[in-house]
Each structure stands twice: as C-alpha cells, then as structure tokens.
Design an enzyme around this catalytic site. Structure first.
Site, PDB file in Angstrom:
ATOM      1  N   GLU A 185      96.488  42.937 -32.251  1.00  0.00           N
ATOM      2  CA  GLU A 185      97.155  42.903 -30.947  1.00  0.00           C
ATOM      3  C   GLU A 185      98.055  41.664 -30.865  1.00  0.00           C
ATOM      4  O   GLU A 185      97.823  40.675 -31.562  1.00  0.00           O
ATOM      5  CB  GLU A 185      96.051  42.898 -29.868  1.00  0.00           C
ATOM      6  CG  GLU A 185      96.455  42.761 -28.431  1.00  0.00           C
ATOM      7  CD  GLU A 185      97.366  43.849 -27.875  1.00  0.00           C
ATOM      8  OE1 GLU A 185      98.430  44.096 -28.463  1.00  0.00           O
ATOM      9  OE2 GLU A 185      97.032  44.401 -26.806  1.00  0.00           O
ATOM     10  N   LYS A 241      95.176  34.414 -23.729  1.00  0.00           N
ATOM     11  CA  LYS A 241      95.281  33.614 -22.498  1.00  0.00           C
ATOM     12  C   LYS A 241      93.933  33.718 -21.785  1.00  0.00           C
ATOM     13  O   LYS A 241      93.763  34.569 -20.909  1.00  0.00           O
ATOM     14  CB  LYS A 241      96.340  34.204 -21.567  1.00  0.00           C
ATOM     15  CG  LYS A 241      97.770  33.927 -21.906  1.00  0.00           C
ATOM     16  CD  LYS A 241      98.639  34.495 -20.776  1.00  0.00           C
ATOM     17  CE  LYS A 241     100.050  34.771 -21.212  1.00  0.00           C
ATOM     18  NZ  LYS A 241     100.809  35.530 -20.209  1.00  0.00           N
ATOM     19  N   VAL A 244     105.137  34.478 -22.133  1.00  0.00           N
ATOM     20  CA  VAL A 244     105.805  34.130 -23.390  1.00  0.00           C
ATOM     21  C   VAL A 244     106.499  35.342 -24.003  1.00  0.00           C
ATOM     22  O   VAL A 244     106.097  36.480 -23.788  1.00  0.00           O
ATOM     23  CB  VAL A 244     104.801  33.531 -24.405  1.00  0.00           C
ATOM     24  CG1 VAL A 244     104.322  32.165 -23.952  1.00  0.00           C
ATOM     25  CG2 VAL A 244     103.620  34.470 -24.642  1.00  0.00           C
ATOM     26  N   ASP A 304      95.380  39.345 -22.632  1.00  0.00           N
ATOM     27  CA  ASP A 304      95.683  38.722 -21.345  1.00  0.00           C
ATOM     28  C   ASP A 304      94.519  39.035 -20.386  1.00  0.00           C
ATOM     29  O   ASP A 304      93.503  38.344 -20.405  1.00  0.00           O
ATOM     30  CB  ASP A 304      97.027  39.305 -20.885  1.00  0.00           C
ATOM     31  CG  ASP A 304      97.580  38.678 -19.622  1.00  0.00           C
ATOM     32  OD1 ASP A 304      97.430  37.464 -19.440  1.00  0.00           O
ATOM     33  OD2 ASP A 304      98.186  39.407 -18.809  1.00  0.00           O
ATOM     34  N   ARG A 316     111.853  40.641 -28.382  1.00  0.00           N
ATOM     35  CA  ARG A 316     110.794  40.836 -29.370  1.00  0.00           C
ATOM     36  C   ARG A 316     111.157  40.253 -30.729  1.00  0.00           C
ATOM     37  O   ARG A 316     110.293  39.905 -31.526  1.00  0.00           O
ATOM     38  CB  ARG A 316     110.496  42.335 -29.553  1.00  0.00           C
ATOM     39  CG  ARG A 316     109.867  43.010 -28.346  1.00  0.00           C
ATOM     40  CD  ARG A 316     109.360  44.390 -28.739  1.00  0.00           C
ATOM     41  NE  ARG A 316     109.076  45.241 -27.601  1.00  0.00           N
ATOM     42  CZ  ARG A 316     107.922  45.274 -26.926  1.00  0.00           C
ATOM     43  NH1 ARG A 316     106.956  44.457 -27.277  1.00  0.00           N
ATOM     44  NH2 ARG A 316     107.745  46.092 -25.922  1.00  0.00           N
TER      45      ARG A 316
HETATM   46  P1  IMP Z   1      96.011  42.952 -21.180  1.00  0.00           P
HETATM   47  O1  IMP Z   1      95.692  44.399 -21.175  1.00  0.00           O
HETATM   48  O2  IMP Z   1      96.167  42.398 -19.788  1.00  0.00           O
HETATM   49  O3  IMP Z   1      95.106  42.105 -22.019  1.00  0.00           O
HETATM   50  O4  IMP Z   1      97.468  42.793 -21.692  1.00  0.00           O
HETATM   51  C1  IMP Z   1      97.859  43.001 -22.936  1.00  0.00           C
HETATM   52  C2  IMP Z   1      99.344  43.307 -22.968  1.00  0.00           C
HETATM   53  O5  IMP Z   1     100.081  42.701 -21.892  1.00  0.00           O
HETATM   54  C3  IMP Z   1      99.912  42.741 -24.228  1.00  0.00           C
HETATM   55  O6  IMP Z   1      99.784  43.642 -25.289  1.00  0.00           O
HETATM   56  C4  IMP Z   1     101.334  42.469 -23.834  1.00  0.00           C
HETATM   57  O7  IMP Z   1     102.114  43.613 -24.051  1.00  0.00           O
HETATM   58  C5  IMP Z   1     101.318  42.203 -22.350  1.00  0.00           C
HETATM   59  N1  IMP Z   1     101.415  40.749 -22.081  1.00  0.00           N
HETATM   60  C6  IMP Z   1     100.487  39.964 -21.528  1.00  0.00           C
HETATM   61  N2  IMP Z   1     100.904  38.697 -21.426  1.00  0.00           N
HETATM   62  C7  IMP Z   1     102.155  38.679 -21.941  1.00  0.00           C
HETATM   63  C8  IMP Z   1     103.143  37.631 -22.130  1.00  0.00           C
HETATM   64  O8  IMP Z   1     102.956  36.443 -21.814  1.00  0.00           O
HETATM   65  N3  IMP Z   1     104.309  38.027 -22.699  1.00  0.00           N
HETATM   66  C9  IMP Z   1     104.568  39.308 -23.072  1.00  0.00           C
HETATM   67  N4  IMP Z   1     103.682  40.295 -22.919  1.00  0.00           N
HETATM   68  C10 IMP Z   1     102.494  39.987 -22.356  1.00  0.00           C
HETATM   69 MG    MG Z   2     102.098  44.866 -25.407  1.00  0.00          MG
END
Ligand code: IMP
Ligand code: MG
Length: 182
Positions: free
Chosen positions: A98, A130, A152, A102, A164
């Site tokens: 991954e 994060k 980011v 986040d 990207r």
């Molecule tokens: P999660 O499901 O909240 O853990 O998010 C995962 C997805 O959110 C990642 O695969 C990213 O595509 C997107 N994401 C989360 N934080 C960032 C960031 O700071 N920059 C770009 N994409 C992010």
């Molecule tokens: Mg993503």
C-alpha cells in the site's frame, strides 16, 4: 490553488535506502514461504515496482484496484474493489503493498475480503503511515516511514489524480475538504 513545497519531506535517496532495507527484511521473513505481492493501485505503483525488485525471492505479482468514494482528498470510509486479483491466493502468503495507511479503513476492508479466500497468511507493507489519523485498528507489519498529519503527494500518491509521478514525497500546500494539517 495547488502548489508543491520546494523541499521534499522524503527525498529520492531516503526512499531508495529505506526500500532496500524493507526488501532485505521481507526476503529474510519470506524465504521459506510462497509469497504473492499484492499491489493496491493506483497509489502503490511506484513503491511496488521498487519494493518487488528489492526482494530476492521468486515471488508472484498481482494487483487490485480500490476506490474510496466521497470527497476527493480524504477517505470517505466506503471502500470498493473495482478490479480484482487475477491469481488464486488460497494457501499462499499474501503481502499487501500500500502507499499509505491513513484511517486504516482500506487495509481493514481488504484483509477482511481477501481472508475469505483462505490465504496461508496475509500481512501489510505500506510505504507510509499516519498513525495520528487511524480510525480502525490495523496491524501494519512493514512501514517505510511514519509521517505527521499532512497531505502528501508524489511517489505514487496523488492529489486529484495528479502528482503521482513526482520522484520524491512532498507536502501539498493547499487545503483539503477537512481543512486539516497544512
Ligand atoms: P485509509 O483507507 O484512510 O487508510 O486511506 C488510504 C488511502 O487514502 C491511501 O491509499 C491513499 O490513496 C489515500 N491517502 C491518505 N492520505 C493521503 C495523503 O496524504 N496523500 C495522498 N493520498 C492519501
Ligand atoms: Mg490510494
């Protein structure tokens, strides 16, 4: 208004060195296993290509595409697999690759879905994490860099599908839907 800060928060050299370390560690941990590296597209594409080549094992590669719909720069909480794997993972050792963990919702959803196919093991390797933003508890077995609560871009990560291809990681100097962290 979109602007990239001039100074990368993780440089290309730092990326290269850390990914080599991760590759070494995964090579040791999976020496006796049947490794299939599962890339979560699109974000993981750059990291994946580097990581796969840093692992000295005869692994299998495969990919899936997920979207989290809702707003553009935060995770809505609704994760959907839009393109599935082509390989069978039953009895194999899956390592999910991954870009960033986040809230943790994407990884939690994928572990839940893929576990039903009876892999021998399933673990997670993320370039970034994060921890401050976590909403659900997920184990991230390999982490490249823990970063603060900033949005980011680069090295596979996007803002509205752009940036990207930046060869380093930068903080985006703009405001997102939650107004967080800039
Ligand atoms: P999660 O499901 O909240 O853990 O998010 C995962 C997805 O959110 C990642 O695969 C990213 O595509 C997107 N994401 C989360 N934080 C960032 C960031 O700071 N920059 C770009 N994409 C992010
Ligand atoms: Mg993503």
């Amino acid at each position: 208004m979109e602007r990239i800060f001039g100074r990368p928060i993780v440089t290309q050299e730092e990326m290269r060195a850390r990914i080599k370390d991760l590759g070494r560690q995964i090579t040791a941990d999976y020496a006796e296993k049947d490794l299939i590296l599962v890339g979560i597209l699109k974000g993981a594409y750059a990291f994946y290509a580097d990581l796969a080549r840093a692992i000295r094992l005869p692994l299998r590669v495969d990919f899936l595409i997920v979207t989290s719909y809702g707003s553009r720069s935060k995770t809505s909480g609704k994760v959907k697999m839009v393109t599935d794997l082509t390989e069978d993972i039953a009895g194999r050792d899956v390592l999910l690759v991954e870009d960033i963990v986040d809230s943790g919702l994407t990884v939690k959803y994928l572990i839940g879905t893929l576990s039903k196919r009876r892999p021998k093991s399933i673990r997670v390797c993320s370039l970034l994490s994060k921890p401050e933003r976590r909403k659900v508890d997920v184990a991230v077995d390999y982490v490249g860099f823990q970063i603060p609560n900033k949005y980011v871009v680069g090295y596979g990560l996007d803002y509205q599908q752009k940036y990207r291809n930046l060869p380093y990681l930068a903080v985006l100097d703009t405001v997102d839907d939650e107004g967080q962290g800039f």
